[in-house]
Design a protein around this motif. Structure first.
Motif, PDB file in Angstrom:
ATOM      1  N   VAL A 242       0.840  -1.196   0.000  1.00  0.00           N
ATOM      2  CA  VAL A 242       0.000   0.000   0.000  1.00  0.00           C
ATOM      3  C   VAL A 242       0.870   1.240   0.000  1.00  0.00           C
ATOM      4  CG1 VAL A 242      -1.850   1.260   1.177  1.00  0.00           C
ATOM      5  CG2 VAL A 242      -1.701  -1.216   1.435  1.00  0.00           C
TER       6      VAL A 242
ATOM      7  N   THR B 286      -0.029   5.646  -0.024  1.00  0.00           N
ATOM      8  CA  THR B 286      -1.084   6.652  -0.115  1.00  0.00           C
ATOM      9  C   THR B 286      -1.010   7.299  -1.485  1.00  0.00           C
ATOM     10  OG1 THR B 286       0.300   8.385   0.875  1.00  0.00           O
ATOM     11  CG2 THR B 286      -1.105   7.105   2.360  1.00  0.00           C
TER      12      THR B 286
ATOM     13  N   THR C 230       2.821   7.337   7.417  1.00  0.00           N
ATOM     14  CA  THR C 230       3.201   6.195   6.581  1.00  0.00           C
ATOM     15  C   THR C 230       4.583   5.676   6.966  1.00  0.00           C
ATOM     16  OG1 THR C 230       3.964   7.726   4.840  1.00  0.00           O
ATOM     17  CG2 THR C 230       1.732   6.824   4.641  1.00  0.00           C
TER      18      THR C 230
ATOM     19  N   ILE D 102       4.581   1.778   5.374  1.00  0.00           N
ATOM     20  CA  ILE D 102       4.081   1.763   3.999  1.00  0.00           C
ATOM     21  C   ILE D 102       4.591   2.999   3.266  1.00  0.00           C
ATOM     22  CG2 ILE D 102       2.088   0.361   4.595  1.00  0.00           C
ATOM     23  CD1 ILE D 102       0.383   2.924   4.520  1.00  0.00           C
TER      24      ILE D 102
ATOM     25  N   ASP E 119      -4.946   1.882  -8.652  1.00  0.00           N
ATOM     26  CA  ASP E 119      -5.747   2.713  -7.757  1.00  0.00           C
ATOM     27  C   ASP E 119      -7.104   2.983  -8.397  1.00  0.00           C
ATOM     28  OD1 ASP E 119      -5.855   5.071  -9.322  1.00  0.00           O
ATOM     29  OD2 ASP E 119      -4.377   6.127  -8.132  1.00  0.00           O
TER      30      ASP E 119
ATOM     31  N   MET F 129      -8.425  -4.730  -1.800  1.00  0.00           N
ATOM     32  CA  MET F 129      -6.989  -4.887  -2.020  1.00  0.00           C
ATOM     33  C   MET F 129      -6.667  -6.291  -2.495  1.00  0.00           C
ATOM     34  SD  MET F 129      -4.765  -3.076   0.982  1.00  0.00           S
ATOM     35  CE  MET F 129      -3.300  -3.941   0.401  1.00  0.00           C
TER      36      MET F 129
ATOM     37  N   ALA G 272       0.870  -3.692  -5.970  1.00  0.00           N
ATOM     38  CA  ALA G 272       0.533  -2.863  -4.808  1.00  0.00           C
ATOM     39  C   ALA G 272      -0.611  -1.957  -5.224  1.00  0.00           C
ATOM     40  CB  ALA G 272       1.735  -2.043  -4.348  1.00  0.00           C
ATOM     41  N   VAL G 273      -1.248  -1.333  -4.232  1.00  0.00           N
ATOM     42  CA  VAL G 273      -2.344  -0.414  -4.510  1.00  0.00           C
ATOM     43  C   VAL G 273      -2.025   0.958  -3.941  1.00  0.00           C
ATOM     44  CG1 VAL G 273      -4.006  -2.311  -4.461  1.00  0.00           C
ATOM     45  CG2 VAL G 273      -3.672  -0.907  -2.402  1.00  0.00           C
TER      46      VAL G 273
ATOM     47  N   TYR H 253      -3.967   4.219  -2.304  1.00  0.00           N
ATOM     48  CA  TYR H 253      -5.207   4.400  -1.527  1.00  0.00           C
ATOM     49  C   TYR H 253      -5.391   5.884  -1.282  1.00  0.00           C
ATOM     50  CZ  TYR H 253      -8.445   3.354   2.406  1.00  0.00           C
ATOM     51  OH  TYR H 253      -9.524   3.238   3.247  1.00  0.00           O
TER      52      TYR H 253
ATOM     53  N   LEU I  80      -5.729   4.456   7.713  1.00  0.00           N
ATOM     54  CA  LEU I  80      -4.781   3.514   7.139  1.00  0.00           C
ATOM     55  C   LEU I  80      -4.741   2.206   7.925  1.00  0.00           C
ATOM     56  CD1 LEU I  80      -1.865   5.935   6.193  1.00  0.00           C
ATOM     57  CD2 LEU I  80      -3.514   4.842   4.659  1.00  0.00           C
TER      58      LEU I  80
ATOM     59  N   LEU J   5      -7.613  -0.094   6.835  1.00  0.00           N
ATOM     60  CA  LEU J   5      -7.357  -0.827   5.600  1.00  0.00           C
ATOM     61  C   LEU J   5      -6.351  -1.946   5.820  1.00  0.00           C
ATOM     62  CD1 LEU J   5      -7.799  -0.955   2.471  1.00  0.00           C
ATOM     63  CD2 LEU J   5      -5.699   0.410   2.298  1.00  0.00           C
ATOM     64  N   LEU J   6      -5.268  -1.649   6.525  1.00  0.00           N
ATOM     65  CA  LEU J   6      -4.201  -2.625   6.708  1.00  0.00           C
ATOM     66  C   LEU J   6      -4.667  -3.817   7.546  1.00  0.00           C
ATOM     67  CD1 LEU J   6      -1.352  -0.061   7.297  1.00  0.00           C
ATOM     68  CD2 LEU J   6      -1.496  -1.645   5.357  1.00  0.00           C
TER      69      LEU J   6
END
Length: 391
Positions: A97, A99, A120, A125, A318, A327, A337-338, A340, A360, A363-364
């Motif tokens: 991930v 951002t 982050t 990430i 994305d 994800m 990877a994405v 977000y 975050l 999501l994780l």
């Protein structure tokens, strides 16, 4: 921090003492709270998409066309059995991930990009810093951990090169060229407020701090209101670039030895062209639905783009990610990877650093759980066999 699933245990443990989360527990809840507390102009800028917003809706509904087929009895339900880390473009991430680059974060918090870089870094990430940031390249570079620089390539190549060289000196680990924004899309929510933040001097910190840009101004923008208006006019004259072509990526390679990604790719021919021109990665994206209303959902483009370039370059994704299962689907379809975006931006506007961190971690932790419950110990084990099209 790598024990992302621990967030769930932390919340339930707090409940034993009567504590419940102060912030919403879903991306949709964060958006609803943000609409309640943010200035309407700020909320419109983040939430808005192009025209009727069909593409933004399509990005979400595309995930409904896939179903996960979990595998059982693999010993991955124990969080300690899992390793979410990946390496993308030479950057090691604690989870796949980053951002997404969101501009003009001062609409949400005066230190927005610096906060995102700091959070982050804590989580392990990545973050992608927008050219249209409210904090400078150097300010973010001094705080962030693993970060990439997103380039809106201006019509002035000397300025573009200066941005790239500043980013490399400040510690960026990759350059992400956004190719789907030769100009801004038609965004009715912003138009309803007659508000484009850049014309108010917001989101142009990297221009105002750039020696190439400043050298072309009649006077330093700090000197007077008239000088600032002139600087804003100069920004307006260079932001759009309708001349960019795949071959320009080869010129970018002459300016930097950092990995290069092209962001905003939906068509397989475009993917092949940018890779042929030297891109190390492609980001399948429709800009969160903010550019072409009615365009293909990014998720629908992902498998075709992956097939078109094979193992010649990394593919990232994305536009539409809201949950850990989202994800998982994107990674199973071939993304490495994405990126977000909106939910953590809402968190920033609601509660500053705590809001970004909360969004975050949601999501994780959700991804960590979905990965293990689907029978996988790492993102490398995700493949097309784990998803089927819905009937």
């Amino acid at each position: 921090m790598t024990g992302f699933f621990d967030f769930q245990n932390e919340i339930y443990q707090g409940g034993l003492d009567g504590s419940v989360p102060e912030l919403p527990m879903t991306a949709a809840g964060l958006e609803q709270r943000a609409q309640q507390v943010l200035d309407p102009v700020a909320f419109a800028y983040v939430a808005g998409s192009a025209s009727s917003e069909r593409t933004a809706a399509a990005n979400r509904s595309a995930f409904d066309r896939y179903r996960i087929v979990p595998r059982m009895l693999r010993g991955t339900s124990w969080p300690g059995a899992r390793d979410l880390s990946v390496e993308v473009l030479g950057t090691r991430l604690a989870a796949p991930v980053l951002t997404a680059p969101v501009g003009v974060l001062e609409l949400l918090h005066e230190a927005g990009e610096v906060i995102v870089g700091d959070v982050t870094k804590e989580l392990g990430i990545g973050t992608v810093l927008s050219t249209a940031a409210s904090s400078t390249i150097e300010e973010v570079g001094a705080t962030a951990g693993d970060w990439w620089y997103q380039l809106y390539w201006p019509s002035d190549d000397e300025l573009a090169r200066s941005f790239v060289e500043r980013a490399q000196r400040a510690g960026a680990k990759a350059i992400v060229v956004t190719v789907d924004t030769p100009n801004l899309g038609w965004r009715p929510r912003d138009l309803a407020h007659a508000h484009l933040p850049f014309l108010h001097g917001k989101g142009i910190a990297n221009y105002l701090s750039d020696p190439v840009f400043r050298a072309k101004l009649p006077a330093p923008p700090e000197e007077s209101e008239a000088a600032m208006r002139a600087a804003i006019g100069a920004w307006a004259s260079v932001f759009s670039n309708h001349a960019l072509r795949p071959a320009d990526l080869a010129r970018l390679r002459e300016w930097t030895d950092l990995p290069i990604a092209a962001k905003g790719i939906l068509h397989p021919d475009d993917a092949r062209q940018v890779v042929d021109a030297g891109a190390d990665a492609v980001v399948v994206s429709n800009h969160g639905g903010r550019q072409v209303d009615g365009s293909i959902a990014a998720l629908d483009a992902l498998p075709v783009v992956v097939a078109s370039i094979g193992d010649r370059a990394d593919v990232l994704f994305d536009s539409g990610i809201r949950t850990g299962s989202d994800m998982l689907i994107a990674l199973a379809l071939g993304a490495k990877a994405v990126l977000y975006g909106r939910p953590w931006a809402y968190g920033l506007g609601i509660a500053g650093r705590a809001g970004v961190r909360h969004a975050l971690r949601l999501l994780l932790a959700d991804f960590d759980s979905a990965l293990g419950l689907s029978g996988c110990a790492s993102p490398a084990e995700l493949d097309r066999s784990l998803v089927v099209t819905a009937r």
